[in-house]
Motif scaffolding. Structure first.
Motif, PDB file in Angstrom:
ATOM      1  N   ALA A  65       0.582  -1.504   0.445  1.00 40.09           N
ATOM      2  CA  ALA A  65      -0.020  -0.030  -0.290  1.00 40.09           C
ATOM      3  C   ALA A  65       0.688   1.115  -0.027  1.00 40.09           C
ATOM      4  O   ALA A  65       1.955   1.223   0.491  1.00 40.09           O
ATOM      5  CB  ALA A  65      -0.613  -0.107   1.368  1.00 40.09           C
ATOM      6  N   SER A  66       0.661   2.127  -0.692  1.00 40.31           N
ATOM      7  CA  SER A  66       1.104   3.932   0.047  1.00 40.31           C
ATOM      8  C   SER A  66       0.580   4.587   0.772  1.00 40.31           C
ATOM      9  O   SER A  66      -0.615   5.249   0.379  1.00 40.31           O
ATOM     10  CB  SER A  66       1.210   4.419  -1.879  1.00 40.31           C
ATOM     11  OG  SER A  66       2.093   3.860  -2.717  1.00 40.31           O
ATOM     12  N   PRO A  67       0.413   4.188   1.624  1.00 42.15           N
ATOM     13  CA  PRO A  67      -0.356   5.506   3.228  1.00 42.15           C
ATOM     14  C   PRO A  67      -0.133   6.603   2.790  1.00 42.15           C
ATOM     15  O   PRO A  67       1.447   7.253   2.727  1.00 42.15           O
ATOM     16  CB  PRO A  67      -0.278   4.971   4.664  1.00 42.15           C
ATOM     17  CG  PRO A  67       1.084   4.407   3.893  1.00 42.15           C
ATOM     18  CD  PRO A  67       1.267   3.788   2.616  1.00 42.15           C
ATOM     19  N   PRO A  68      -0.830   7.991   2.236  1.00 44.57           N
ATOM     20  CA  PRO A  68      -0.210   9.290   2.603  1.00 44.57           C
ATOM     21  C   PRO A  68       0.175   9.527   4.185  1.00 44.57           C
ATOM     22  O   PRO A  68       0.753  10.823   3.725  1.00 44.57           O
ATOM     23  CB  PRO A  68      -1.175   9.677   2.901  1.00 44.57           C
ATOM     24  CG  PRO A  68      -2.856   8.895   3.699  1.00 44.57           C
ATOM     25  CD  PRO A  68      -2.047   7.669   3.096  1.00 44.57           C
ATOM     26  N   SER A  69       0.247   8.700   5.105  1.00 44.52           N
ATOM     27  CA  SER A  69       1.187   9.301   6.134  1.00 44.52           C
ATOM     28  C   SER A  69       1.182   8.047   6.752  1.00 44.52           C
ATOM     29  O   SER A  69       0.456   6.929   6.403  1.00 44.52           O
ATOM     30  CB  SER A  69       0.144  10.551   7.419  1.00 44.52           C
ATOM     31  OG  SER A  69      -0.869   9.693   7.470  1.00 44.52           O
ATOM     32  N   LYS A  70       2.224   8.043   8.103  1.00 42.19           N
ATOM     33  CA  LYS A  70       2.271   7.243   9.356  1.00 42.19           C
ATOM     34  C   LYS A  70       1.304   6.652   9.919  1.00 42.19           C
ATOM     35  O   LYS A  70       0.703   5.844  10.009  1.00 42.19           O
ATOM     36  CB  LYS A  70       3.990   7.155  10.089  1.00 42.19           C
ATOM     37  CG  LYS A  70       3.888   6.301  11.195  1.00 42.19           C
ATOM     38  CD  LYS A  70       4.577   6.837  12.003  1.00 42.19           C
ATOM     39  CE  LYS A  70       5.108   5.864  12.695  1.00 42.19           C
ATOM     40  NZ  LYS A  70       6.393   6.349  13.449  1.00 42.19           N
ATOM     41  N   GLU A  71       0.575   7.548  10.315  1.00 38.98           N
ATOM     42  CA  GLU A  71      -0.513   7.410  10.808  1.00 38.98           C
ATOM     43  C   GLU A  71      -1.643   6.865  10.328  1.00 38.98           C
ATOM     44  O   GLU A  71      -2.111   6.198  10.740  1.00 38.98           O
ATOM     45  CB  GLU A  71      -1.550   9.000  11.865  1.00 38.98           C
ATOM     46  CG  GLU A  71      -0.481   9.506  12.829  1.00 38.98           C
ATOM     47  CD  GLU A  71       0.255  10.359  11.215  1.00 38.98           C
ATOM     48  OE1 GLU A  71       1.264  10.559  10.575  1.00 38.98           O
ATOM     49  OE2 GLU A  71       1.600  10.655  12.682  1.00 38.98           O
TER      50      GLU A  71
END
Length: 230
Positions: A65-71
Motif C-alpha cells: 500500500a501507499s499510505p499518505p502518512s504514518k498515521e
C-alpha cells in the motif's frame, strides 16, 4: 529495548505483514477471508490508503500500500483489527491474542522494488504450496493485476501501469514476469526487509529516506540492491 521505528514517507509504498500468534491460523473458513477484506476495504477508504496488492494466507497477511502518512497506515490496520479480532473470537469461541505482536512494515523503493514486491506477495500462495499457480488462489490480488478481474480494493501503482500501454498488454507483461519468477536472492532480500522493517531499494533511495526522516535506516543484510525484473 525500544521498538525499531517504522519508516514511512508520504505516498511511498510499504509492504505490510501481520502474522498469526505462534504462526497459528487467522483464517478458518471462506467467510473469514471475506470479512477481513470487507473491513480492509473500509479502512483503506476511510483513511485514504491505496492498496496495490495483497495476499491473505491461512496464518498471515501481506499488503502492498501507499499510505499518505504514518498515521494512515496504522489507523487502517487498527480499523480492521478492531473488527476482525472480535469477529474471530466470537465466531470460533476463542480468547486471547490473534496476531503475533504489531504488524511489520518495510518501505519500498517504487522505482526498483515495487514490481518485485507485487510478484513476491501475489506469488506467496504458490510458493507456500497452497495452490499450483498464483492464478488459482482466491484470496490475493493476482486475478485483478494479471487477469483484469474487477477488485475495488486495488489501485494500480504508477510503476505497474507503465509496464505497457493498455490493460491487456499490461496484464500480459505482468503474467510474463510472474512466470519468470523472482530469484532466490530477491525473494530473500524482500523477506529480510519486511522481517526487520528495513527500507528496501537502491542506495540512492535509502540515502533519500535517511535525509528526509533524519534517521539511519540500517540494513536488513549486506549486499547490493536488486533491480526490478522490468
Amino acid at each position: 529495548m525500544p521498538r525499531k521505528p517504522r519508516f514511512y514517507l508520504p505516498n511511498y509504498p510499504v509492504h505490510i505483514v501481520q502474522r498469526g500468534h505462534n504462526q497459528n491460523n487467522v483464517f478458518f473458513e471462506e467467510k473469514d477471508y471475506q470479512a477481513y477484506l470487507a473491513w480492509l476495504q473500509e479502512g483503506s477508504d476511510w483513511y485514504e490508503v491505496p492498496i496495490h496488492a495483497y495476499a491473505l494466507l491461512p496464518n498471515e497477511i501481506h499488503i502492498l500500500a501507499s499510505p499518505p502518512s504514518k498515521e494512515a497506515a496504522s489507523r487502517m490496520m487498527q480499523y480492521q483489527g478492531r473488527r476482525y479480532v472480535p469477529y474471530v473470537n466470537t465466531t470460533y469461541n476463542k480468547t486471547g491474542t490473534l496476531w503475533q505482536g504489531r504488524y511489520k512494515a518495510s518501505l519500498i523503493d517504487p522505482e526498483t522494488y515495487l514490481l518485485n514486491s507485487m510478484l513476491y506477495i501475489e506469488g506467496l500462495p504458490a510458493r507456500e504450496k497452497l495452490v499450483k499457480s498464483a492464478g488459482s488462489y482466491k484470496w490475493s490480488s493476482y486475478k485483478c493485476n494479471a487477469q483484469g478481474r474487477k477488485n475495488n480494493l486495488i489501485t494500480a501503482h504508477d510503476s505497474f501501469t507503465i509496464l505497457a500501454k493498455g490493460d491487456k498488454k499490461r496484464q500480459e507483461s505482468y503474467v510474463a514476469l510472474t512466470k519468470a519468477g523472482l530469484s532466490e536472492q530477491v525473494t530473500s532480500d524482500i523477506q529480510d526487509a519486511w522481517q526487520t522493517g528495513t527500507p528496501i531499494g537502491s542506495d540512492k533511495f535509502k540515502k533519500m529516506v535517511e535525509r528526509k526522516l533524519k534517521i539511519k535506516v540500517g540494513h536488513a543484510k549486506r549486499g547490493r540492491p536488486r533491480l526490478s525484473p522490468a
